[in-house]
Design a protein around this motif. Sequence first.
Motif, short mmCIF file in Angstrom:
data_model
loop_
_atom_site.label_atom_id
_atom_site.label_comp_id
_atom_site.label_asym_id
_atom_site.label_seq_id
_atom_site.Cartn_x
_atom_site.Cartn_y
_atom_site.Cartn_z
N PHE A 277 32.81 53.51 33.33
CA PHE A 277 32.59 54.90 32.96
C PHE A 277 31.52 55.61 33.80
N THR A 278 31.18 55.02 34.92
CA THR A 278 30.34 55.72 35.91
C THR A 278 31.14 55.76 37.22
N LYS A 279 31.16 54.67 37.93
CA LYS A 279 31.93 54.58 39.17
C LYS A 279 33.43 54.77 38.89
N GLY A 280 33.91 54.17 37.82
CA GLY A 280 35.33 54.23 37.50
C GLY A 280 35.83 55.60 37.12
N ILE A 281 34.94 56.44 36.62
CA ILE A 281 35.34 57.81 36.29
C ILE A 281 35.69 58.58 37.55
N LYS A 282 34.90 58.38 38.59
CA LYS A 282 35.04 59.16 39.81
C LYS A 282 35.95 58.52 40.85
N GLU A 283 36.12 57.20 40.77
CA GLU A 283 36.88 56.49 41.80
C GLU A 283 38.02 55.69 41.15
N PRO A 284 39.17 56.33 40.96
CA PRO A 284 40.29 55.66 40.28
C PRO A 284 40.70 54.33 40.92
N GLU A 285 40.56 54.24 42.23
CA GLU A 285 40.98 53.02 42.93
C GLU A 285 40.01 51.86 42.70
N ASN A 286 38.86 52.14 42.10
CA ASN A 286 37.85 51.09 41.88
C ASN A 286 37.59 50.83 40.39
N ARG A 287 38.58 51.07 39.58
CA ARG A 287 38.41 50.84 38.14
C ARG A 287 38.47 49.35 37.81
N ILE A 288 37.93 49.01 36.65
CA ILE A 288 37.94 47.62 36.20
C ILE A 288 39.38 47.21 35.93
N VAL A 289 39.81 46.12 36.55
CA VAL A 289 41.18 45.66 36.39
C VAL A 289 41.26 44.63 35.27
N GLU A 290 42.50 44.31 34.89
CA GLU A 290 42.70 43.45 33.73
C GLU A 290 42.04 42.08 33.87
N ARG A 291 42.09 41.49 35.05
CA ARG A 291 41.51 40.16 35.25
C ARG A 291 40.00 40.17 34.99
N GLN A 292 39.34 41.25 35.36
CA GLN A 292 37.90 41.34 35.11
C GLN A 292 37.60 41.36 33.62
N TRP A 293 38.40 42.10 32.87
CA TRP A 293 38.21 42.12 31.41
C TRP A 293 38.51 40.74 30.82
N GLN A 294 39.58 40.10 31.29
CA GLN A 294 39.95 38.79 30.75
C GLN A 294 38.85 37.77 30.98
N ALA A 295 38.26 37.77 32.18
CA ALA A 295 37.16 36.85 32.47
C ALA A 295 36.00 37.12 31.51
N ALA A 296 35.74 38.39 31.24
CA ALA A 296 34.64 38.75 30.33
C ALA A 296 34.93 38.28 28.92
N PHE A 297 36.17 38.41 28.46
CA PHE A 297 36.49 37.99 27.10
C PHE A 297 36.41 36.47 26.95
N LEU A 298 36.81 35.73 27.99
CA LEU A 298 36.66 34.27 27.95
C LEU A 298 35.18 33.90 27.85
N ARG A 299 34.35 34.55 28.63
CA ARG A 299 32.91 34.29 28.58
C ARG A 299 32.33 34.68 27.22
#
Length: 433
Positions: A277-299
């Motif tokens: 919600f900072t970089k991702g708001i302004k740069e659609p091509e650099n948004r958090i992808v699903e794999r990044q969220w999945q890694a976070a949920f495993l952790r």
Amino acid sequence: MEGTLKIGKRMFSENDIEYEIVEFLGSGGQGEVYMVESEGQYYALKWYFKHMASSAQKDNLDRLIDQGAPDESFLWPMDILDDGSTYGYVMPLRPERYKSIVDLMKRKAEPSFYHLCKAGFNLTLGYQKLHSKGYCYRDISFGNVFFDPENGDVLICDNDNVAVNGKQDTSVYGTQRFMAPEIVTGQAKPSTDTDLYSMAVLLFYMFMLHHPLEGKREASIKCMDVSAMNLLYGSNPVFIFDPEDKSNEALSGYHDNALAYWKVYPKFFKDLFVEAFTKGIKEPENRIVERQWQAAFLRLMDSILICEKCGVENFYDQEKADEAHQCWCCRADLKVPDRLRIGKNHILLKEHKKIRKYYVSGEYDLDTYFGHVEVNPNHPDLLGICNDTDTSWQYRKADGTKTQVPKGKKAPVVNGSEIDFGSVKGDFILAGN
């Protein structure tokens, strides 16, 4: 309330299957939903209002049915019924045990943190599979996601609006509070990039019970009209926890859910939202992808600490490992157990703990493990990690000597020792260190 279809009416589908209308379930902006029965099995039928039953919608449904569901978490179109004036599609019926995100917000569903993390993982996995087929969802929001609070299973519905990514002729742009800023301002149409933004908003709602952009500025708005919403969500969106811009920060007394839950989670998880919600708001091509969220949920799932005083779930935060951890509920000091460190990951060790294969192989899987923790029967205060793989590990003792740990054998959890798992190495951080 009654629908337009008569209860007991029988209809044949395009696949020549007979369905009986059993019960009217409700209606929405596009049509009505019924329970239908065929050969003893029950399904849901979405029956379009005539003015919504376009040929383009029908063509999209035909394509979705031909392609099939990305996986079983989607209540995907299966068949089509048509009475000559309008039509509808048949899909699996959602079991009653599944609750909506609105139920979560209203505390009608109260999953454990562990099962909420599982729901987050399963949700992002579903969207990843959808996107991998070349589709975008277009309308990720409260109304189309359901989860089982007892196990974290997820169901995604309203899939009739799913479209090929990049398709421009669309009448579905999303739900206002979930739309990416570039859609709100009219600069873009739905895509996988905008899906990623909407998904981040939904996840923030799930874990913070609040909207990521509704802070001080939202509280000062007297009339939430179109102009105000366009400013807040489109032309000038500011994250309520933006570390640089405090113009829209969360306010005590107004945004207490967000303030309270933000303190509960470890830094690595909050950092993803900050980026989204900072970089991702302004740069659609650099948004958090699903794999990044999945890694976070495993952790996250492997960071859960149970307070010995009040029994609630907490999270170990390795960023403040040198500081005392306190229970968010009763403020008691938390006992941090021994940890296995593999790269940037700290895995909490306790008896019977299963260690996910993700940490050694990068497999994004909830249920695949490479080892588990056992207590030494002769020394109850000493733990060991049992090898559950077919490959031997190399164990280096604190004095530098090495030994093999074949399948079924244990590597002692000892300060200064190290395990070579083949692809990665791990060492130990003992309790109190």
